[in-house]
Design a protein around this motif. Structure first.
Motif, mmCIF file in Angstrom:
data_model
loop_
_atom_site.group_PDB
_atom_site.id
_atom_site.type_symbol
_atom_site.label_atom_id
_atom_site.label_comp_id
_atom_site.label_asym_id
_atom_site.label_seq_id
_atom_site.Cartn_x
_atom_site.Cartn_y
_atom_site.Cartn_z
ATOM 1 N N ASP A 24 -5.565 -9.915 2.869
ATOM 2 C CA ASP A 24 -4.683 -9.220 3.804
ATOM 3 C C ASP A 24 -4.511 -10.163 4.979
ATOM 4 O O ASP A 24 -5.496 -10.708 5.481
ATOM 5 C CB ASP A 24 -5.329 -7.929 4.318
ATOM 6 C CG ASP A 24 -5.627 -6.969 3.182
ATOM 7 O OD1 ASP A 24 -5.077 -7.163 2.086
ATOM 8 O OD2 ASP A 24 -6.401 -6.030 3.403
ATOM 9 N N PHE A 49 1.422 -3.732 4.157
ATOM 10 C CA PHE A 49 0.912 -2.449 4.612
ATOM 11 C C PHE A 49 2.000 -1.846 5.469
ATOM 12 O O PHE A 49 2.350 -2.450 6.480
ATOM 13 C CB PHE A 49 -0.379 -2.578 5.420
ATOM 14 C CG PHE A 49 -0.822 -1.228 5.898
ATOM 15 C CD1 PHE A 49 -1.574 -0.422 5.062
ATOM 16 C CD2 PHE A 49 -0.430 -0.733 7.139
ATOM 17 C CE1 PHE A 49 -1.948 0.859 5.477
ATOM 18 C CE2 PHE A 49 -0.796 0.542 7.539
ATOM 19 C CZ PHE A 49 -1.551 1.340 6.714
ATOM 20 N N GLU A 63 -1.763 -7.570 1.485
ATOM 21 C CA GLU A 63 -1.144 -6.871 2.617
ATOM 22 C C GLU A 63 -0.647 -7.894 3.618
ATOM 23 O O GLU A 63 -1.309 -8.902 3.846
ATOM 24 C CB GLU A 63 -2.176 -6.021 3.394
ATOM 25 C CG GLU A 63 -2.709 -4.815 2.706
ATOM 26 C CD GLU A 63 -3.778 -4.115 3.562
ATOM 27 O OE1 GLU A 63 -3.761 -4.256 4.806
ATOM 28 O OE2 GLU A 63 -4.641 -3.456 2.981
ATOM 29 N N ASP A 82 0.860 -1.193 0.000
ATOM 30 C CA ASP A 82 0.000 0.000 0.000
ATOM 31 C C ASP A 82 0.891 1.236 0.000
ATOM 32 O O ASP A 82 1.841 1.330 0.788
ATOM 33 C CB ASP A 82 -0.849 0.045 1.276
ATOM 34 C CG ASP A 82 -2.005 -0.935 1.252
ATOM 35 O OD1 ASP A 82 -1.978 -1.857 0.423
ATOM 36 O OD2 ASP A 82 -2.922 -0.774 2.078
ATOM 37 N N ASN A 92 -11.954 -1.948 0.246
ATOM 38 C CA ASN A 92 -10.913 -2.502 1.114
ATOM 39 C C ASN A 92 -11.588 -3.292 2.218
ATOM 40 O O ASN A 92 -12.395 -2.740 2.973
ATOM 41 C CB ASN A 92 -10.064 -1.381 1.740
ATOM 42 C CG ASN A 92 -8.823 -1.909 2.427
ATOM 43 O OD1 ASN A 92 -7.908 -2.396 1.763
ATOM 44 N ND2 ASN A 92 -8.797 -1.846 3.749
ATOM 45 N N GLU A 93 -11.315 -4.571 2.244
ATOM 46 C CA GLU A 93 -11.799 -5.415 3.350
ATOM 47 C C GLU A 93 -13.266 -5.153 3.677
ATOM 48 O O GLU A 93 -13.594 -4.649 4.763
ATOM 49 C CB GLU A 93 -10.940 -5.197 4.596
ATOM 50 C CG GLU A 93 -9.484 -5.548 4.384
ATOM 51 C CD GLU A 93 -8.616 -5.263 5.597
ATOM 52 O OE1 GLU A 93 -9.056 -4.514 6.492
ATOM 53 O OE2 GLU A 93 -7.498 -5.784 5.648
ATOM 54 N N HIS A 99 2.044 2.183 12.962
ATOM 55 C CA HIS A 99 2.030 0.869 12.309
ATOM 56 C C HIS A 99 3.332 0.664 11.548
ATOM 57 O O HIS A 99 3.835 1.586 10.911
ATOM 58 C CB HIS A 99 0.841 0.790 11.348
ATOM 59 C CG HIS A 99 0.478 -0.616 11.019
ATOM 60 N ND1 HIS A 99 1.237 -1.405 10.193
ATOM 61 C CD2 HIS A 99 -0.544 -1.392 11.430
ATOM 62 C CE1 HIS A 99 0.692 -2.602 10.117
ATOM 63 N NE2 HIS A 99 -0.384 -2.632 10.851
ATOM 64 N N PHE A 140 -7.719 4.775 0.373
ATOM 65 C CA PHE A 140 -8.613 5.611 1.206
ATOM 66 C C PHE A 140 -8.573 7.064 0.728
ATOM 67 O O PHE A 140 -8.530 7.988 1.536
ATOM 68 C CB PHE A 140 -8.196 5.516 2.686
ATOM 69 C CG PHE A 140 -8.307 4.123 3.254
ATOM 70 C CD1 PHE A 140 -9.549 3.554 3.497
ATOM 71 C CD2 PHE A 140 -7.180 3.368 3.540
ATOM 72 C CE1 PHE A 140 -9.669 2.273 4.016
ATOM 73 C CE2 PHE A 140 -7.285 2.088 4.057
ATOM 74 C CZ PHE A 140 -8.535 1.535 4.298
ATOM 75 N N GLU A 186 -2.833 5.696 11.811
ATOM 76 C CA GLU A 186 -2.018 4.476 11.980
ATOM 77 C C GLU A 186 -0.529 4.801 11.985
ATOM 78 O O GLU A 186 0.264 4.039 11.440
ATOM 79 C CB GLU A 186 -2.354 3.473 10.873
ATOM 80 C CG GLU A 186 -3.742 2.905 11.029
ATOM 81 C CD GLU A 186 -4.013 1.717 10.115
ATOM 82 O OE1 GLU A 186 -4.468 0.673 10.624
ATOM 83 O OE2 GLU A 186 -3.789 1.845 8.908
ATOM 84 N N TYR A 198 -2.685 -10.592 8.754
ATOM 85 C CA TYR A 198 -1.921 -10.042 9.877
ATOM 86 C C TYR A 198 -1.722 -11.135 10.909
ATOM 87 O O TYR A 198 -2.679 -11.789 11.323
ATOM 88 C CB TYR A 198 -2.665 -8.819 10.444
ATOM 89 C CG TYR A 198 -2.551 -7.681 9.452
ATOM 90 C CD1 TYR A 198 -1.476 -6.817 9.526
ATOM 91 C CD2 TYR A 198 -3.440 -7.552 8.399
ATOM 92 C CE1 TYR A 198 -1.303 -5.822 8.578
ATOM 93 C CE2 TYR A 198 -3.271 -6.563 7.440
ATOM 94 C CZ TYR A 198 -2.202 -5.698 7.539
ATOM 95 O OH TYR A 198 -2.021 -4.731 6.594
ATOM 96 N N ARG A 237 -12.637 5.469 9.355
ATOM 97 C CA ARG A 237 -12.796 4.957 7.992
ATOM 98 C C ARG A 237 -13.864 3.865 8.041
ATOM 99 O O ARG A 237 -14.432 3.608 9.104
ATOM 100 C CB ARG A 237 -11.471 4.406 7.476
ATOM 101 C CG ARG A 237 -10.999 3.219 8.270
ATOM 102 C CD ARG A 237 -9.807 2.533 7.653
ATOM 103 N NE ARG A 237 -9.475 1.346 8.420
ATOM 104 C CZ ARG A 237 -8.398 0.611 8.222
ATOM 105 N NH1 ARG A 237 -7.525 0.935 7.295
ATOM 106 N NH2 ARG A 237 -8.172 -0.460 8.940
ATOM 107 N N MET A 272 -9.991 -10.373 4.430
ATOM 108 C CA MET A 272 -9.284 -10.094 5.675
ATOM 109 C C MET A 272 -9.337 -11.328 6.584
ATOM 110 O O MET A 272 -10.391 -11.882 6.809
ATOM 111 C CB MET A 272 -9.973 -8.907 6.359
ATOM 112 C CG MET A 272 -9.530 -8.645 7.759
ATOM 113 S SD MET A 272 -7.804 -8.194 7.818
ATOM 114 C CE MET A 272 -7.602 -7.833 9.537
HETATM 115 C C1 GAL Z 1 -5.561 -3.644 7.193
HETATM 116 C C2 GAL Z 1 -6.034 -2.476 6.355
HETATM 117 C C3 GAL Z 1 -4.929 -1.465 6.166
HETATM 118 C C4 GAL Z 1 -4.294 -1.148 7.483
HETATM 119 C C5 GAL Z 1 -3.809 -2.409 8.109
HETATM 120 C C6 GAL Z 1 -3.116 -2.163 9.406
HETATM 121 O O1 GAL Z 1 -6.595 -4.427 7.659
HETATM 122 O O2 GAL Z 1 -6.467 -2.912 5.092
HETATM 123 O O3 GAL Z 1 -5.464 -0.304 5.581
HETATM 124 O O4 GAL Z 1 -5.212 -0.531 8.316
HETATM 125 O O5 GAL Z 1 -4.894 -3.258 8.337
HETATM 126 O O6 GAL Z 1 -2.923 -3.328 10.145
#
Ligand code: GAL
Length: 679
Positions: free
Chosen positions: A272, A343, A305, A16, A151-152, A356, A47, A353, A274, A113, A250
């Protein structure tokens, strides 16, 4: 399974990119750094709605034109997002009814958002318009790698628009209120409806919701968001753009989409991901996400991501070590990802963020984090040939399949189950983890898929099952398949109504058992079973009705009664786990079952040395990915070339934390822990 042979011709690397928060001189520096790190792809505009359309119907794309030109000149491609996940303040001022309402009636304000009411007509119209505008303008740009719609998807609205759309959906499904009343068992607690307008989303109410209503609302939301996605996709197609269209799923925190049907509606499936654990369990999570997404996609897919250097968990960020960033990236690619995207590119200095992690941290390029990014870019270039799929499209071979059923997740989220501590995702994950630990490859399947290529199929807690689902499993077993059904499957019909007469409902015949009682266990309590297994959370009083007991309960009220059973049916067998095995017991159970069934790990002995071995099939060869999560140096011997170093794979030495991607000339591999002292 629909196949999405998404092949960008090279592994995509980048992430991103939100340049609108920086001045132009930073963009120029960004692009120089991207080139240094061999970044070839960014995702733009995710965004950016407020900047792209500062007033309704007025567009300002000067900055986007500018950055796209700079990127293109540098040979960097881009995914272009439709920015509909974040409507601008002017939009909510003009259409306050398009703000989402929570279950408790709180109407949200803009200021974050994802603040949209998916069913609000004004929101849907505005989304279509901005999608069409962007598609008309950029749809044939040579640098465009694909469309990143929204997005998600996942903001759930309980407001008046949602109520209306939910009723429309219910009318289509049930046709009459009588049918709805019957399906939802509204005779209980005076919920009988005689007016469609009285039917609501499961808003905050005094006590328990109707479970069938709750699950229908989940199904509705998935369908409603899919419709919104398809509207945007239709605008893109109508503009003449032929770039592939995707929307990023997600995992793992929430699940609002039925991914199989969504995957069918995309040109490329993306996700995405995490990590939910900074340690070794994070590695199992990478594998879980990769196997799921490849299975949804039916082939290669896109990691849109992942977390860069920091992993945000709960109230703090824990550091992701540079070598882990590399191993994780290769873990996804081993399982069919055509990309390693993150991301985000540059850590924000301000905004929501700003703490992050990012590829370029606050410290800038002079950091070990950025050094790792450069190293990763180099590795991805040297292994890029793996993107070419084999002619049969099957990048992956697995003998074991696990059923994935989004509705299973949704059902276990309804309250007042025998044990509310039961979590569908934990259950699926725990089983996948056991197979990962044994080094066994796994696919996920959906009910009705062709199972003939699998030797073992596992059904984790698929609460609601139809007769057709049961017939599907039975014919697989009759033909020689092995099925393991885990507790709390086949209990209810598709309206969440228990199939009475004994559990597990539609599966009783296949499993040859009848359970008359579910006996949940208190948190923290375990039960001893035979063969030194232990279980937790759940137990059942099971009577044999054709099956034999393989393992009995050893203690408690069920001592001496069957815990794990097996029923031979036709040329195959169906095993029932009436209780939740602890992770260690589950690991042993599946490891042993795989040995009994002759299901081999990818490389024998790898898991014991802390090595994850994954084979990705390609056009020119098969590629063995070795990811070293263990603590001792390992020698690898076999025929092939390690694309990461260019070295022969005969006598390759792999350091703890290291990686190898071997173009295989044969599948015979020997691994041995090296003794550092040479003794
Ligand atoms: C994702 C989202 C990103 C960012 C990221 C941070 O879920 O698509 O924009 O917020 O989390 O962890």
């Amino acid at each position: 399974m629909t196949q999405h042979p998404y092949n960008p011709g090279r592994l995509l690397f980048g992430g991103d990119y939100n340049p609108e928060q920086w001045s132009r001189d930073v963009w120029v520096e960004d692009i120089a750094l991207m080139r240094r790190a061999a970044v070839n792809t960014v995702s733009l505009g995710i965004f950016s709605w407020a900047l792209l359309e500062p007033r309704e119907g007025e567009y300002d794309v000067t900055w986007l034109d500018d950055i796209i030109a700079l990127l293109h000149e540098a040979g960097i491609g881009f995914f272009l997002a439709t920015p509909t996940a974040s409507p601008p303040p002017w939009f909510t001022r003009a259409y306050p009814d398009a703000l989402p309402v929570r279950a408790d009636g709180t109407k949200l304000s803009h200021g974050s958002r994802d603040t949209y009411a998916i069913s609000a007509p004004a929101y849907r119209d505005a989304s279509r318009r901005i999608a069409r505008f962007l598609a008309d303008r950029y749809g044939s740009h040579p640098g465009l790698r694909g469309w990143h719609v929204h997005n998600e998807y996942g903001t759930i609205d309980y407001g008046p628009h949602a109520a209306e759309a939910f009723r429309r959906w219910l009318r289509r499904k049930y046709d009459s209120l009588d049918a709805l009343n019957a399906a939802w068992v509204t005779a209980f607690w005076s919920q009988h409806y005689d007016e469609w307008n009285d039917v609501l989303p499961p808003r905050a109410t005094q006590y328990l919701h109707n479970p069938a209503q709750a699950v229908d609302f989940k199904r509705f939301n998935s369908d409603e968001m899919l419709e919104a996605y398809l509207e945007q996709k239709a605008e893109i197609t109508a503009s003449g753009s032929t770039a592939p269209v995707t929307t990023n799923f997600m995992l793992p925190t929430w699940n609002h989409l039925e991914q199989w049907s969504w995957s069918d509606a995309q040109d490329a499936v993306s996700i995405d991901h995490y990590l939910d654990d900074p340690g070794i369990d994070g590695e199992t999570h990478v594998a879980y996400c990769g196997d799921l997404t490849r299975s949804w996609a039916g082939g290669p897919w896109l990691l849109m991501e992942q977390n860069a250097i920091g992993i945000r968990m709960g109230d703090r960020t824990s550091l992701k070590e540079p070598d882990q960033t590399i191993r994780n990236s290769l873990g996804y690619i081993a399982r069919g990802s055509q990309s390693s995207l993150f991301f985000q590119w540059r850590a924000s200095a301000g905004g929501s963020e700003f703490w992050h992690g990012a590829l370029v941290p606050h410290a800038g390029e002079a950091s070990r984090a950025f050094e790792a990014v450069v190293e990763l870019g180099g590795i991805l270039e040297s292994i890029s040939e793996v993107v070419e799929p084999p002619t049969d499209g099957r990048t992956f071979e697995a003998d074991v399949a696990i059923l994935w059923d989004a509705e299973g997740w949704w059902s276990t989220e309804t309250p007042h189950l025998p044990n509310d501590a039961l979590s569908y995702s934990d259950e699926v994950r725990a089983t996948h983890r056991s197979l990962w630990r044994a080094g066994i490859s796994v696919d996920f399947v959906r009910a009705g898929d062709d199972l003939s290529r699998y030797r073992l199929v596992i059904i984790p807690s698929m609460f609601a099952m139809s007769e057709a689902d049961a017939a599907w499993l039975t014919s697989y077993v009759r033909a020689g398949g092995q099925v393991v059904v885990q507790f709390f499957s086949g209990i209810a019909d598709m309206n969440q109504r228990v199939i009475t007469g004994g559990y597990p409902g539609v599966l009783r015949e296949l499993l040859g058992v009848r359970a008359e009682e579910i006996r949940p266990l208190p948190d923290g309590e375990t039960l001893e079973l035979g063969e030194e297994h232990y279980s937790e959370l759940w137990s059942e009083r099971v009577q044999l009705d054709g099956a034999t007991s393989v393992v009995d309960y050893r203690e408690g009220a069920l001592a001496g009664l069957p815990a794990i059973t097996r029923n031979d049916v036709g040329a195959g067998a169906a095993t029932y786990l009436s209780t939740r095995l602890t992770q260690r017991s589950r690991d042993r159970f599946y490891a042993r079952l795989c040995v009994d069934l002759g299901i081999e790990p990818v490389v024998s002995g790898a898991a014991d040395l802390g090595l994850e071995a994954v084979r990705r099939r390609g056009a020119a060869a098969d590629y063995l990915f070795l990811l070293h999560h263990g603590s001792e140096r390992v020698t690898v011997s076999g025929e092939g070339v390690d694309l990461v170093t260019g070295a022969s794979a005969t006598g390759l030495s792999l350091e703890p934390g290291g990686v190898a991607v071997i173009r295989e000339s044969s599948r015979e591999w020997m691994l041995a822990a090296e003794n550092p002292s040479g003794e």
